[in-house]
Design a protein around this motif. Structure first.
Motif, PDB file in Angstrom:
ATOM      1  N   GLY A  97      78.348  88.553  25.431  1.00  0.00           N
ATOM      2  CA  GLY A  97      77.133  89.128  25.985  1.00  0.00           C
ATOM      3  C   GLY A  97      75.893  88.901  25.132  1.00  0.00           C
ATOM      4  O   GLY A  97      74.806  89.352  25.464  1.00  0.00           O
ATOM      5  N   ASP A  98      76.051  88.171  24.024  1.00  0.00           N
ATOM      6  CA  ASP A  98      74.934  87.899  23.116  1.00  0.00           C
ATOM      7  C   ASP A  98      74.864  86.391  22.894  1.00  0.00           C
ATOM      8  O   ASP A  98      75.756  85.814  22.279  1.00  0.00           O
ATOM      9  N   ASP A  99      73.833  85.735  23.423  1.00  0.00           N
ATOM     10  CA  ASP A  99      73.758  84.277  23.272  1.00  0.00           C
ATOM     11  C   ASP A  99      72.808  83.868  22.145  1.00  0.00           C
ATOM     12  O   ASP A  99      72.388  82.718  22.065  1.00  0.00           O
ATOM     13  N   VAL A 100      72.516  84.801  21.262  1.00  0.00           N
ATOM     14  CA  VAL A 100      71.624  84.511  20.136  1.00  0.00           C
ATOM     15  C   VAL A 100      72.373  84.580  18.807  1.00  0.00           C
ATOM     16  O   VAL A 100      72.275  83.683  17.970  1.00  0.00           O
ATOM     17  N   ASN A 101      73.129  85.667  18.599  1.00  0.00           N
ATOM     18  CA  ASN A 101      73.817  85.864  17.320  1.00  0.00           C
ATOM     19  C   ASN A 101      75.230  85.273  17.369  1.00  0.00           C
ATOM     20  O   ASN A 101      76.006  85.570  18.267  1.00  0.00           O
ATOM     21  N   ALA A 102      75.511  84.433  16.376  1.00  0.00           N
ATOM     22  CA  ALA A 102      76.789  83.715  16.383  1.00  0.00           C
ATOM     23  C   ALA A 102      77.305  83.546  14.962  1.00  0.00           C
ATOM     24  O   ALA A 102      76.563  83.695  13.989  1.00  0.00           O
ATOM     25  N   CYS A 103      78.578  83.216  14.876  1.00  0.00           N
ATOM     26  CA  CYS A 103      79.178  82.852  13.590  1.00  0.00           C
ATOM     27  C   CYS A 103      79.299  81.335  13.544  1.00  0.00           C
ATOM     28  O   CYS A 103      79.994  80.739  14.366  1.00  0.00           O
ATOM     29  N   ALA A 104      78.583  80.731  12.602  1.00  0.00           N
ATOM     30  CA  ALA A 104      78.694  79.286  12.381  1.00  0.00           C
ATOM     31  C   ALA A 104      79.820  79.052  11.377  1.00  0.00           C
ATOM     32  O   ALA A 104      79.816  79.629  10.290  1.00  0.00           O
ATOM     33  N   GLN A 105      80.756  78.206  11.756  1.00  0.00           N
ATOM     34  CA  GLN A 105      81.976  78.056  10.958  1.00  0.00           C
ATOM     35  C   GLN A 105      82.197  76.608  10.542  1.00  0.00           C
ATOM     36  O   GLN A 105      82.066  75.682  11.347  1.00  0.00           O
ATOM     37  N   LEU A 106      82.536  76.440   9.272  1.00  0.00           N
ATOM     38  CA  LEU A 106      82.980  75.150   8.755  1.00  0.00           C
ATOM     39  C   LEU A 106      84.314  75.349   8.058  1.00  0.00           C
ATOM     40  O   LEU A 106      84.466  76.303   7.289  1.00  0.00           O
ATOM     41  N   VAL A 107      85.271  74.501   8.352  1.00  0.00           N
ATOM     42  CA  VAL A 107      86.525  74.496   7.594  1.00  0.00           C
ATOM     43  C   VAL A 107      86.794  73.074   7.123  1.00  0.00           C
ATOM     44  O   VAL A 107      86.367  72.103   7.746  1.00  0.00           O
TER      45      VAL A 107
END
Length: 248
Positions: A50-60
């Motif tokens: 429901g939130d298209d602004v706050n996200a977790c950017a992930q690198l592995v």
């Protein structure tokens, strides 16, 4: 959505596309067992529902061929660019580049030799998807892997496509995604014997399509290649712990 912004983005895609390499550029890419390849990266963004602004950017970063996690970076980010189909890279790439830069500063010896991107590369409306964008700007080989078919340039989710999927007998089998003009922009790959639903592999940067498909298959324990699967799992877990009330 403002027309000038779209025109600016199209112009930027055109400019970056001139720098794209869709051929093998590293010694390990031409070897049957990819000897010399030791680190494979995966990137993804996961959103709070429901939130298209706050996200977790992930690198592995995973070891190869063991596919064990050597490094992970989870970062909450606020996306500022609007979502426009065909221009996803302008929303996501800056944060993925920042993650790679942090790694370069903290532990340069763990920088991946190739990055798997949860999204398309050349298989894209304008033949320059997220994996291409990230590849050209980072200077790293990149492979785009999408879980769903992008219906683009005459490639459609129709009976013919389904019959081609049905003809894939075992893990590693693939067929080309051919546009109306006859250009091959990617391949549908049956990633494992158990998975009947294919994934869609396309070139991001500094790798050929055949090598990208072969490498993707070698990184699959399940349907999705392990670098992307780990990035997805870890970003979702990061959100689940920090935002327990939200259904991610």
């Amino acid at each position: 959505m403002s027309v000038p912004l779209i025109q600016q983005w199209e112009s930027e895609q055109d400019r970056l596309r001139q720098q794209l390499l869709d051929v093998d550029s590293e010694d390990w890419q031409t070897r049957p067992d990819f000897s010399g390849l030791e680190r494979v990266g995966g990137v993804d963004l996961s959103f709070i529902k429901g939130d298209d602004v706050n996200a977790c950017a992930q690198l592995v970063v995973l070891s190869y061929p063991q596919l064990e996690v050597l490094y992970e970076d989870s970062q909450m980010v606020a996306l500022t660019a609007p979502y426009v189909p065909g221009f996803l890279a302008f929303r996501e790439t800056p944060f993925l580049l920042e993650a790679l830069e942090r790694l370069k500063k903290k532990q340069p010896s763990l920088l991946p030799q190739v990055v798997f991107v949860d999204g398309n590369g050349l298989f894209h409306y304008r033949e320059f998807g997220l994996a291409c964008h990230l590849g050209v700007l980072s200077g790293l080989p990149c492979v785009g892997v999408a879980k769903n078919l992008l219906q683009v340039q005459g490639v459609a989710k129709d009976e013919q496509h389904q019959s081609q999927i049905n003809a894939l007998q075992k893990g590693g089998d693939s067929f080309p995604l051919v546009t109306t003009s006859g250009k091959v922009l990617g391949k549908a790959l049956r990633s494992s014997d158990e998975s009947k639903k294919p994934i869609y592999v396309s070139v991001g940067h500094m790798i050929s399509l055949d090598t990208a498909v072969r490498l993707t298959h070698s990184c699959c324990r399940y349907r999705v290649p392990e670098p992307i699967r780990q990035a997805d799992c870890r970003s979702r877990e990061y959100l689940r712990i920090r935002f327990p009330a939200a259904d991610t």
